[in-house]
Scaffold this motif. Structure first.
Motif, PDB file in Angstrom:
ATOM      1  N   GLN B 394       0.790  -1.205   0.000  1.00 48.82           N
ATOM      2  CA  GLN B 394       0.000   0.000   0.000  1.00 48.82           C
ATOM      3  C   GLN B 394       0.836   1.276   0.000  1.00 48.82           C
ATOM      4  N   LEU B 397       1.448   2.690  -3.395  1.00 49.40           N
ATOM      5  CA  LEU B 397       0.260   3.341  -3.967  1.00 49.40           C
ATOM      6  C   LEU B 397       0.018   4.699  -3.318  1.00 49.40           C
ATOM      7  N   LEU B 398       0.133   4.743  -1.987  1.00 45.44           N
ATOM      8  CA  LEU B 398      -0.065   6.023  -1.305  1.00 45.44           C
ATOM      9  C   LEU B 398       0.968   7.043  -1.769  1.00 45.44           C
ATOM     10  N   GLN B 401      -0.122   8.352  -5.051  1.00 41.43           N
ATOM     11  CA  GLN B 401      -1.208   9.323  -4.917  1.00 41.43           C
ATOM     12  C   GLN B 401      -0.690  10.645  -4.364  1.00 41.43           C
ATOM     13  N   GLU B 415      -1.794  10.745 -14.399  1.00 46.31           N
ATOM     14  CA  GLU B 415      -2.682   9.586 -14.399  1.00 46.31           C
ATOM     15  C   GLU B 415      -1.941   8.447 -13.714  1.00 46.31           C
ATOM     16  N   VAL B 416      -2.473   8.005 -12.548  1.00 48.83           N
ATOM     17  CA  VAL B 416      -1.852   6.887 -11.843  1.00 48.83           C
ATOM     18  C   VAL B 416      -2.311   5.593 -12.492  1.00 48.83           C
ATOM     19  N   ARG B 417      -1.373   4.687 -12.770  1.00 49.85           N
ATOM     20  CA  ARG B 417      -1.751   3.398 -13.338  1.00 49.85           C
ATOM     21  C   ARG B 417      -1.401   2.294 -12.344  1.00 49.85           C
ATOM     22  N   SER B 418      -2.252   1.259 -12.283  1.00 52.91           N
ATOM     23  CA  SER B 418      -1.995   0.118 -11.399  1.00 52.91           C
ATOM     24  C   SER B 418      -1.802  -1.126 -12.243  1.00 52.91           C
ATOM     25  N   PHE B 419      -0.754  -1.869 -11.953  1.00 55.73           N
ATOM     26  CA  PHE B 419      -0.524  -3.121 -12.673  1.00 55.73           C
ATOM     27  C   PHE B 419      -0.220  -4.230 -11.677  1.00 55.73           C
TER      28      PHE B 419
END
Lengths: 281, 547
Positions: B394, B397-398, B401, B415-419
């Motif tokens: 986490q 990710l934080l 952000q 633009e945040v991307r998650s993979f």
């Protein structure tokens, strides 16, 4: 229609549900007006408890994002994703179900029904995870994933309804009059199975909202979007020190799903005339 | 904080190798007296017996650290398989399977004498053939970092059954810093010489020389080791059993620690927000030690192939726009320091002092963007970039952000991307299809192993994860790195590494964000864990529990 509404209003819980749903919808629609700053903006001191500051009545999260803004914008994404994905699922489900019910026995029908069964043997949520992991998480992919897993039960329901309606005299009459099949389905049959479709639809919206939250909770939602699920997921590690981070979006989710269920129940009773009269009688 | 995808390394840079072997003997003598003393703090005499339960997550793919650098694998592997040396807190090697070592004056050969009377868990003798086979056939071919560390080893000669000579093409100071058990464990030749080592059944049930023997792997539930009664270091280990319980959730681990169901867990076993509670609990030690050989950093990798990101002003603007003190408070709950170099402050004199600094200054950032020819549009936006983050927990990710919000303030829309991990690696390290990437890495105490890979133009290799993906190529930086990796003189090597830092902190192909403090939580009942900087990744021969 008026009769339907008054029957709906006979049930107090249904009215309560509807009021709640309207309130949440209003919050969703007005979110950009009430909280014009982007909900991800870190404008507050981090980990402010609810009530600690008048400017941030619901507190702030670990990055200093306003919880109230998050909840309002979260309502927006929850309802939007819920409704759009359900609309897609219902369209697919009704189209396939109507075809399968009307053309029962054809090769295509049995092939389609095997596909439906295939979908139903897999747990919905796991299937949604698979769809998401095929692409990278985004708003559109979430909608596609939820729609993909939500249509089969609707298809089965509609097929069963159509199957029984098809045997009735007015359909036979329509066939006898030489009406074309698509027209018969659209004009004669589907309007008569509207009640179960409407009732199921609101349940589908509720489950779509829950699925979306589950996906975001696991970090598989659109990372640029504030959703209740992602708020719960990120707040989870603070559960013991700042439980409101989880409790607030959790309560919002609970109230939304509850309101949808109450409305569904009310609609079900209102649309089922015989049941309503019996209850009154 | 979950798994790491990166690799550890031991190190003792900065000591002449001839000198090292003399000092190591002194260390050994000191070690003997120490081992008679209690491990932890000043508690009593080591107690024999007992089961030590630890928390483990995620489940490792195998138990042999010679083939992978997955952190959980090496945490378990070290109890079963040993390296030639271990290291003290001064990063000087201490004897383990090797008892003494000597580097030739020209730096082109390293001679090691091996410990006699060591047996594999299946009763076979440990000999020089095992060492030669492991280095040439396993580590050099299969280990993600072993390929770099042993790249200059031409052959490993075995003059007799208990001595080996590494013959090198060029001096290679990183070898003596990398012979510890968690990067270079020695495998039994008799079990690995035939067949594909990656498919060897012993990978899931290793036969080693270590203080513990493999007992059982209950998939999804626990991994159990038992005492090796014929361990070469007589009287050790003190414990009867090690049990690693698979506990995937941070809140569960925190509850298991507090309930006394597990006595030790790390690294970063509980959510950062709960560390304070453990620090205030007298039953636990929250240990920052035990990470000195790896160290941990978080950085923002930049794709210089992007036409705008190739402008230095934009990279400086991004650096100035991120309030890293706030990042440390919000994401890491204070368990980090603002970083000003790819080499962390904990690395001591390897870290250069006189580096350019990029304090938080949004106004300066705006000015830099103007000078870079990136004017704000009517809605305030100057440009759009994509931001990826390593899916390791986490915190990443934080951080993503946090950076997104920071950069939006200066007009960079993110633009945040998650993979998932596999896609992430493909996207960043194979397709180079990214703009900004939040990553964590082990700098390790040897920059030639842990840091060079992100800056050296020749380390860039399509498809190899955790190397130079920025498209960064600077002949001067390449020269400094190459010279540092063959320089046996500690002072000259340090100078080269300092020059390297000054160079890359001016050109900024990567923005080092913070130096991370990784922690382990150890019950006060457990002693002898932090005797050496291997910490929870040491062999646990000295660990004991009181009643």
């Amino acid at each position: 229609m008026c009769g339907l509404f008054s029957r709906f209003c006979h049930k107090r819980s249904a009215v309560f549900g509807l009021a709640l749903l309207l309130l949440i919808s209003a919050l969703a629609i007005l979110a950009p007006v009430l909280y014009p700053v982007e909900p991800g903006e870190m404008i507050a001191p981090p980990l402010l408890w609810p009530g600690e500051s008048a400017a941030f009545p619901l507190g702030s999260d670990q990055l200093g994002r306003d919880m109230a803004a998050g909840l309002a914008h979260g309502a927006r994404s929850a309802l939007l994703i819920g409704m759009v994905s359900s609309a897609a699922a219902i369209s697919i489900g009704v189209a396939i179900g109507a075809f399968c019910g009307y053309c029962a026995g054809s090769m295509l029908e049995s092939a389609l029904m095997r596909v439906v069964e295939l979908f139903q043997t897999m747990p919905q949520f796991i299937l949604a995870l698979v769809v998401i992991s095929l692409f990278s998480p985004s708003f559109l992919v979430t909608i596609v994933a939820i729609a993909t897993v939500s249509w089969p039960p609707i298809a089965r329901l509609v097929r069963a309804e159509v199957l029984s309606l098809r045997q009735l005299d007015f359909v036979k009459a329509a066939i006898g009059m030489g009406m074309r099949d698509p027209l018969i389905v659209l004009v004669e049959i589907l309007p008569n199975c509207l009640a179960p479709i409407v009732v199921t639809s609101s349940l589908v919206v509720a489950s779509a909202i829950l699925t979306e939250s589950g996906l975001s909770f696991l970090g598989l939602g659109d990372p640029n979007l504030v959703t209740w699920g992602s708020m719960i997921g990120l707040g989870r590690s603070n559960l013991r020190s700042a439980w409101y981070l989880v409790a607030e979006p959790g309560a919002a989710l609970l109230l939304t799903v509850l309101s949808l269920n109450l409305v569904t129940e009310g609609l079900n009773d209102a649309l089922n005339v015989r049941l309503t009269t019996r209850m009154q009688g | 904080m979950a798994e790491r995808f990166d690799t550890p390394m031991n190190h003792a840079m900065g000591t002449g190798l001839g000198q090292m072997s003399r000092r190591s003997l002194m260390r050994a003598a000191a070690g003997l007296t120490l081992s008679c003393l209690p491990g932890h703090a000043f508690a009593g005499v080591p107690r024999r017996g007992g089961t030590l339960a630890s928390a483990l997550w995620p489940e490792p793919p195998m138990l042999v650290a010679a083939l992978t650098s997955q952190d959980q694998t090496l945490m378990l592997s070290t109890k079963l398989l040993e390296g030639l040396v271990s290291y003290g807190y001064d990063k000087v090697p201490q004897p383990r399977l090797a008892t003494s070592w000597e580097t030739s004056p020209d730096g082109l050969s390293i001679q090691l004498s091996l410990r006699r009377g060591v047996k594999w868990h299946d009763g076979e003798d440990f000999t020089s053939a095992d060492v030669a086979f492991t280095i040439m056939q396993i580590l050099k071919k299969y280990h993600p970092l072993g390929r770099v560390i042993f790249s200059r080893v031409n052959e490993v000669a075995t003059p007799d059954s208990h001595s080996v000579v590494l013959r090198l093409a060029q001096p290679s100071p990183m070898i003596m810093t990398s012979l510890g058990g968690f990067i270079s464990p020695i495998l039994p030749k008799h079990l690995y010489e035939s067949g594909d080592p990656l498919r060897n059944p012993a990978n899931a049930a290793p036969i080693g020389t270590g203080p513990f023997r493999f007992k059982e792997w209950r998939r999804g539930s626990a991994i159990i080791f038992e005492r090796n009664p014929s361990y070469w270091d007589e009287g050790k280990p003190h414990l009867d059993r090690l049990v690693y319980r698979l506990l995937g959730d941070g809140a569960t681990r925190s509850a298991a620690l507090e309930a006394g169901e597990v006595l030790i867990a790390g690294p970063n076993p509980v959510p950062f927000s709960e560390l304070e509670r453990f620090r205030n609990n007298p039953q636990f030690a929250v240990e920052r030690r035990g990470e000195e050989l790896l160290m941990h950093m978080q950085a923002l990798q930049i794709n210089l192939r992007h036409p705008e990101l190739s402008k230095p002003q934009l990279r400086q603007a991004i650096y100035h726009a991120i309030d890293r003190n706030a990042l440390i408070r919000a994401v890491w709950y204070g368990a980090a320091q603002v970083s000003d170099s790819p080499i962390p402050l904990q690395a001591g004199d390897m870290h250069a002092d006189d580096l350019p600094s990029y304090p938080y200054d949004p106004a300066r950032a705006q000015a830099l963007l103007d000078s870079a020819g990136l004017p704000a549009a009517s809605d305030g936006t100057r440009l759009r970039l994509r931001l990826d983050w390593v899916p390791s927990g986490q915190e990443a990710l934080l951080t993503a952000q946090f950076i997104r919000q920071s950069l939006r303030r200066i007009g960079i829309d993110i633009e945040v991307r998650s993979f998932d991990l596999a896609t992430y690696i493909r996207q960043i390290y194979n397709d180079y299809d990214f703009d900004l990437n939040v990553m964590t890495y082990f700098p390790t105490v040897d920059p030639s192993v842990g840091v060079q890979r992100f800056y050296w133009s020749k380390a860039a290799s399509k498809g190899t994860p955790f190397v130079n993906a920025s498209g960064f190529s600077a002949p001067e930086v390449d020269r400094l790195l190459e010279q540092a990796s063959t320089e046996n003189d500690p002072a000259r090597r340090r100078d080269l590494v300092h020059q390297f830092q000054r160079n890359v902190m001016t050109s900024l192909p990567i923005l080092p964000l913070v130096d991370l403090d990784y922690v382990s939580i150890v019950s006060q009942r457990v002693h002898g864990v932090m005797l050496r900087p291997e910490g929870i990744r040491d062999n646990f021969a000295d660990v004991w529990i009181d009643q």
